[in-house]
Motif scaffolding. Structure first.
Motif, PDB file in Angstrom:
ATOM      1  N   MET A  63       0.997  -1.374  -0.050  1.00 15.37           N
ATOM      2  CA  MET A  63       0.124   0.024  -0.036  1.00 15.37           C
ATOM      3  C   MET A  63       0.822   1.229  -0.093  1.00 15.37           C
ATOM      4  SD  MET A  63      -3.135  -0.153   2.578  1.00 15.37           S
ATOM      5  CE  MET A  63      -4.489  -1.241   2.731  1.00 15.37           C
ATOM      6  N   GLY A  64       0.471   2.436  -0.467  1.00 12.89           N
ATOM      7  CA  GLY A  64       1.117   3.685  -0.354  1.00 12.89           C
ATOM      8  C   GLY A  64       0.784   4.235   0.988  1.00 12.89           C
ATOM      9  N   GLY A  65       1.188   5.395   1.076  1.00 10.16           N
ATOM     10  CA  GLY A  65       1.007   6.058   2.306  1.00 10.16           C
ATOM     11  C   GLY A  65       1.069   7.639   2.310  1.00 10.16           C
ATOM     12  N   ILE A  66       0.511   8.385   3.089  1.00 13.77           N
ATOM     13  CA  ILE A  66       0.404   9.983   3.196  1.00 13.77           C
ATOM     14  C   ILE A  66       0.573  10.268   4.570  1.00 13.77           C
ATOM     15  CG2 ILE A  66      -0.620  11.932   2.445  1.00 13.77           C
ATOM     16  CD1 ILE A  66      -2.296  10.207   0.431  1.00 13.77           C
ATOM     17  N   VAL A  67       1.579  11.020   4.772  1.00 16.94           N
ATOM     18  CA  VAL A  67       1.617  11.464   6.426  1.00 16.94           C
ATOM     19  C   VAL A  67       0.610  12.526   6.181  1.00 16.94           C
ATOM     20  CG1 VAL A  67       2.839  12.976   7.847  1.00 16.94           C
ATOM     21  CG2 VAL A  67       3.662  10.789   7.083  1.00 16.94           C
ATOM     22  N   SER A  68      -0.164  13.069   7.203  1.00 16.94           N
ATOM     23  CA  SER A  68      -1.309  14.086   6.935  1.00 16.94           C
ATOM     24  C   SER A  68      -1.376  14.798   8.343  1.00 16.94           C
ATOM     25  CB  SER A  68      -2.438  13.338   6.705  1.00 16.94           C
ATOM     26  OG  SER A  68      -3.595  14.506   6.971  1.00 16.94           O
ATOM     27  N   ALA A  69      -1.446  16.188   8.004  1.00 21.67           N
ATOM     28  CA  ALA A  69      -1.894  17.105   9.365  1.00 21.67           C
ATOM     29  C   ALA A  69      -3.241  16.866   9.650  1.00 21.67           C
ATOM     30  CB  ALA A  69      -1.590  18.552   8.905  1.00 21.67           C
ATOM     31  N   ARG A  70      -3.653  17.471  10.550  1.00 28.95           N
ATOM     32  CA  ARG A  70      -5.206  17.708  11.155  1.00 28.95           C
ATOM     33  C   ARG A  70      -5.723  19.196  10.659  1.00 28.95           C
ATOM     34  NH1 ARG A  70      -6.878  12.898  13.535  1.00 28.95           N
ATOM     35  NH2 ARG A  70      -8.924  13.831  12.590  1.00 28.95           N
ATOM     36  N   SER A  71      -6.959  19.358  10.756  1.00 23.33           N
ATOM     37  CA  SER A  71      -7.670  20.419  10.488  1.00 23.33           C
ATOM     38  C   SER A  71      -7.305  21.442  11.471  1.00 23.33           C
ATOM     39  CB  SER A  71      -9.104  20.502  10.050  1.00 23.33           C
ATOM     40  OG  SER A  71      -9.711  19.755  11.141  1.00 23.33           O
ATOM     41  N   GLY A  72      -7.101  20.906  12.778  1.00 20.93           N
ATOM     42  CA  GLY A  72      -6.460  21.967  13.920  1.00 20.93           C
ATOM     43  C   GLY A  72      -5.088  21.745  13.983  1.00 20.93           C
ATOM     44  N   GLU A  73      -4.014  22.880  13.748  1.00 22.38           N
ATOM     45  CA  GLU A  73      -2.769  22.638  13.915  1.00 22.38           C
ATOM     46  C   GLU A  73      -2.110  23.721  14.510  1.00 22.38           C
ATOM     47  OE1 GLU A  73      -0.273  20.614  12.995  1.00 22.38           O
ATOM     48  OE2 GLU A  73      -1.520  19.148  12.174  1.00 22.38           O
ATOM     49  N   THR A  74      -0.772  23.702  14.601  1.00 21.48           N
ATOM     50  CA  THR A  74      -0.077  24.699  15.177  1.00 21.48           C
ATOM     51  C   THR A  74       1.199  25.098  14.592  1.00 21.48           C
ATOM     52  OG1 THR A  74       1.332  23.204  16.808  1.00 21.48           O
ATOM     53  CG2 THR A  74      -0.586  24.213  17.615  1.00 21.48           C
ATOM     54  N   GLU A  75       2.134  25.573  14.696  1.00 24.91           N
ATOM     55  CA  GLU A  75       3.448  26.010  14.176  1.00 24.91           C
ATOM     56  C   GLU A  75       4.401  24.677  14.351  1.00 24.91           C
ATOM     57  OE1 GLU A  75       2.211  27.247  17.013  1.00 24.91           O
ATOM     58  OE2 GLU A  75       3.833  27.390  18.487  1.00 24.91           O
ATOM     59  N   ASP A  76       3.850  23.609  15.006  1.00 26.66           N
ATOM     60  CA  ASP A  76       4.663  22.599  15.103  1.00 26.66           C
ATOM     61  C   ASP A  76       4.927  21.793  13.821  1.00 26.66           C
ATOM     62  OD1 ASP A  76       5.157  19.497  15.404  1.00 26.66           O
ATOM     63  OD2 ASP A  76       5.256  20.160  17.543  1.00 26.66           O
ATOM     64  N   VAL A  77       6.235  21.534  13.331  1.00 30.04           N
ATOM     65  CA  VAL A  77       6.382  20.921  12.052  1.00 30.04           C
ATOM     66  C   VAL A  77       6.805  19.481  11.896  1.00 30.04           C
ATOM     67  CG1 VAL A  77       6.893  23.121  10.912  1.00 30.04           C
ATOM     68  CG2 VAL A  77       8.853  21.779  12.067  1.00 30.04           C
ATOM     69  N   THR A  78       6.707  18.708  13.317  1.00 27.37           N
ATOM     70  CA  THR A  78       7.187  17.556  13.325  1.00 27.37           C
ATOM     71  C   THR A  78       6.638  16.517  12.026  1.00 27.37           C
ATOM     72  OG1 THR A  78       6.922  17.727  15.825  1.00 27.37           O
ATOM     73  CG2 THR A  78       7.078  15.608  14.834  1.00 27.37           C
ATOM     74  N   ILE A  79       5.561  16.829  11.516  1.00 26.42           N
ATOM     75  CA  ILE A  79       5.003  15.664  10.518  1.00 26.42           C
ATOM     76  C   ILE A  79       5.846  15.967   9.264  1.00 26.42           C
ATOM     77  CG2 ILE A  79       2.671  15.422  11.204  1.00 26.42           C
ATOM     78  CD1 ILE A  79       1.780  17.294   9.041  1.00 26.42           C
ATOM     79  N   ALA A  80       6.543  16.971   8.965  1.00 29.25           N
ATOM     80  CA  ALA A  80       7.503  17.096   7.884  1.00 29.25           C
ATOM     81  C   ALA A  80       8.580  16.260   8.091  1.00 29.25           C
ATOM     82  CB  ALA A  80       7.878  18.628   7.915  1.00 29.25           C
ATOM     83  N   HIS A  81       9.060  15.962   9.386  1.00 33.22           N
ATOM     84  CA  HIS A  81      10.279  15.163   9.589  1.00 33.22           C
ATOM     85  C   HIS A  81       9.805  13.657   9.654  1.00 33.22           C
ATOM     86  CE1 HIS A  81      13.099  18.351  10.997  1.00 33.22           C
ATOM     87  NE2 HIS A  81      12.305  19.005  11.025  1.00 33.22           N
ATOM     88  N   LEU A  82       8.575  13.427  10.013  1.00 35.26           N
ATOM     89  CA  LEU A  82       7.986  12.076   9.732  1.00 35.26           C
ATOM     90  C   LEU A  82       8.054  11.514   8.506  1.00 35.26           C
ATOM     91  CD1 LEU A  82       5.095  12.187  12.431  1.00 35.26           C
ATOM     92  CD2 LEU A  82       7.743  11.504  13.005  1.00 35.26           C
ATOM     93  N   ALA A  83       7.464  12.374   7.540  1.00 33.31           N
ATOM     94  CA  ALA A  83       7.485  11.861   6.118  1.00 33.31           C
ATOM     95  C   ALA A  83       8.538  11.644   5.537  1.00 33.31           C
ATOM     96  CB  ALA A  83       6.680  13.017   5.337  1.00 33.31           C
ATOM     97  N   VAL A  84       9.558  12.665   5.970  1.00 37.27           N
ATOM     98  CA  VAL A  84      10.903  12.251   5.210  1.00 37.27           C
ATOM     99  C   VAL A  84      11.757  11.270   5.715  1.00 37.27           C
ATOM    100  CG1 VAL A  84      13.203  13.417   4.670  1.00 37.27           C
ATOM    101  CG2 VAL A  84      11.238  14.659   4.475  1.00 37.27           C
ATOM    102  N   GLY A  85      11.601  11.201   7.359  1.00 37.99           N
ATOM    103  CA  GLY A  85      12.350  10.301   8.218  1.00 37.99           C
ATOM    104  C   GLY A  85      12.045   8.930   7.874  1.00 37.99           C
TER     105      GLY A  85
END
Ligand code: 2PG
Ligand code: MG
Length: 437
Positions: free
Chosen positions: A361-383
């Motif tokens: 299966m493929g995958g997509i790392v996703s934010a939520r509709s309620g977010e903040t300045e936290d950018v952890t998910i960018a690191h999860l996708a690449v990492g």
């Protein structure tokens, strides 16, 4: 003498998210003095099988208070993590899971747990003196994900102005992440102009996409197709539409209530409607096209278009490894959406991605509709090498911060960076891993 990577402090505080609601921020400090921070995001169209977001209820802040969740960080979680080694993040996450002791994090709250899980990972990266993505990839990071970017908001993110929740674009023809953003910037701008000309632009929705004053769901698809062409891109080939139907919001028990069109349709008609949209518009990805309880509908749709369409499970799969395996075995979806707070620990979400890779299966790392300045998910996708990334629209700083972070990571990787591109889109449920390696 104790190791310097041991956790000496866990601190929780209440901060505010992009909807002006309280959320949980956690800081984890190590003996070395290294510190990491994480902020819990929050969904609006949440799946029934997600881990529980602990809210205080009552009158204050519409019931969205997080006093109890913050107290859990400062008491139970600080207590159980004291002395744990941040360099063994799975062991840290297991301590959270055990201390919670429920199936759905209902004791500590998935918001408390995910803030701490992310903070502990950042502390470990700071201790090692490397960016989080590098720590997660064990030094092997290379995949830069294909962005999926919202142009119009709808559904629960726009007062249910239209039934469909997210109308997004993907740029399979772009040669790099930077180019995909640049193309999307033009489409976003043109879409705003086209909508204003039609008198259909009414501000922006929760994730920064235009608030669509359309007469029908189909008008949204038609306007987006027009914006892609007017901006000068070849539909499908260069830029395609990705839709998050978020059908659990208006469907249950095999029936779907299309509020905008004032009619109720059954599962077969819903699949028929989706197939008609696929034929008429340059769509390459459908997320939650059927309701979370409608496995039969998912199977029907997959049988009809799963070989040429990315079919994404969000509410259906809730970033859960067991649900991913089950859905693969039953042919319900070919791509998993990965949202850290749906489970409450990074380990569990990474395991869902590992389960997805194991079944092709493929995958997509996703934010939520309620977010903040936290950018952890960018690191999860690449990492983690997840080949797609969904953050919302191309406005509002809680969204732009995450797109911009991937630009910085791609630059830091230099010649090692490999853009996942159009190959990341799941079309056919083949065992090809998209751009992930
Ligand atoms: C989704 C997300 C993001 P929410 O459904 O994919 O668009 O929405 O965070 O409200 O669940
Ligand atoms: Mg969704």
């Amino acid at each position: 003498m104790s190791k310097s990577s041991l956790i000496t402090g866990v601190y929780g505080r209440q901060v505010w998210d992009s909807r002006g609601r309280p959320t949980v921020e956690a800081e984890v400090t190590l003996a070395s003095g290294a510190m990491g921070r994480g902020v819990a995001p929050a969904g609006a169209s949440t799946g029934r099988h997600e881990a529980l977001e602990l809210r205080d209820g009552g009158a204050a802040f519409g019931g969205f208070g997080v006093n109890q969740a913050v107290a859990n960080v400062n008491d139970a979680i600080a207590d159980v993590l004291a002395g744990a080694d941040a360099l063994t993040p799975d062991a840290v996450d297991r301590l959270l899971i055990e201390r919670d002791g429920t199936e759905n994090k209902s004791r500590l709250g998935a918001n408390a747990c995910i803030a701490v899980s992310m903070a502990a990972a950042h502390a470990a990266a700071a201790h090692e003196g490397v960016p989080l993505y590098a720590l997660l990839a064990g030094g092997d990071a290379s995949v830069i994900p294909l962005p999926e970017i919202q142009i119009f908001g709808g559904g629960a993110h726009a007062g249910r102005r239209i039934d469909i929740q997210d109308l997004m674009v993907v740029c399979p023809g772009a040669a790099s992440f930077a180019e995909a953003l640049a193309w999307t910037a033009e489409i976003y701008r043109v879409a705003g102009t086209v909508m204003a000309a039609r008198g259909a632009r009414a501000g922006v929705a929760d994730e920064g996409g235009f608030w669509p004053a359309f007469a029908s769901n189909e008008e949204a698809l038609e306007t987006l197709s027009q914006a892609i062409e007017t901006a000068g891109y070849r539909p499908l080939e260069q830029v395609a539409i990705a839709v998050d139907i978020a059908a659990s919001e208006f469907g249950a028990d095999g029936r779907y209530a299309l509020a905008l069109e004032g009619r109720q349709i059954d599962r077969d008609e819903m699949v028929g409607l989706l197939m008609a949209w696929i034929d008429r518009y340059p769509i390459l990805s459908l997320e939650d096209p059927l309701a979370e309880d409608d496995a039969e509908g998912f199977a029907l749709l997959m049988a009809r278009c799963g070989t040429r369409m990315q079919v994404v499970g969000d509410d259906l799969l809730v970033s859960d490894g067991a649900r991913v395996r089950d859905a693969a075995a039953r042919g319900l979806a070919n791509t998993v959406l990965l949202k850290p707070n749906q489970r409450g620990t990074l380990m569990e979400v990474r395991q869902a991605w590992e389960a997805a890779q194991a079944v092709g299966m493929g995958g997509i790392v996703s934010a939520r509709s309620g977010e903040t300045e936290d950018v952890t998910i960018a690191h999860l996708a690449v990492g983690w090498g997840v080949p797609q990334f969904k953050v919302g629209s191309f406005s509002r700083s809680e969204r732009m911060a995450k797109w911009n972070e991937v630009l910085r990571i791609a630059e830091a990787l230099g010649p090692k960076a490999r853009f996942a591109g159009g190959a990341a889109l799941r079309q056919g449920g083949s065992s090809d891993q998209g751009g992930a390696s």
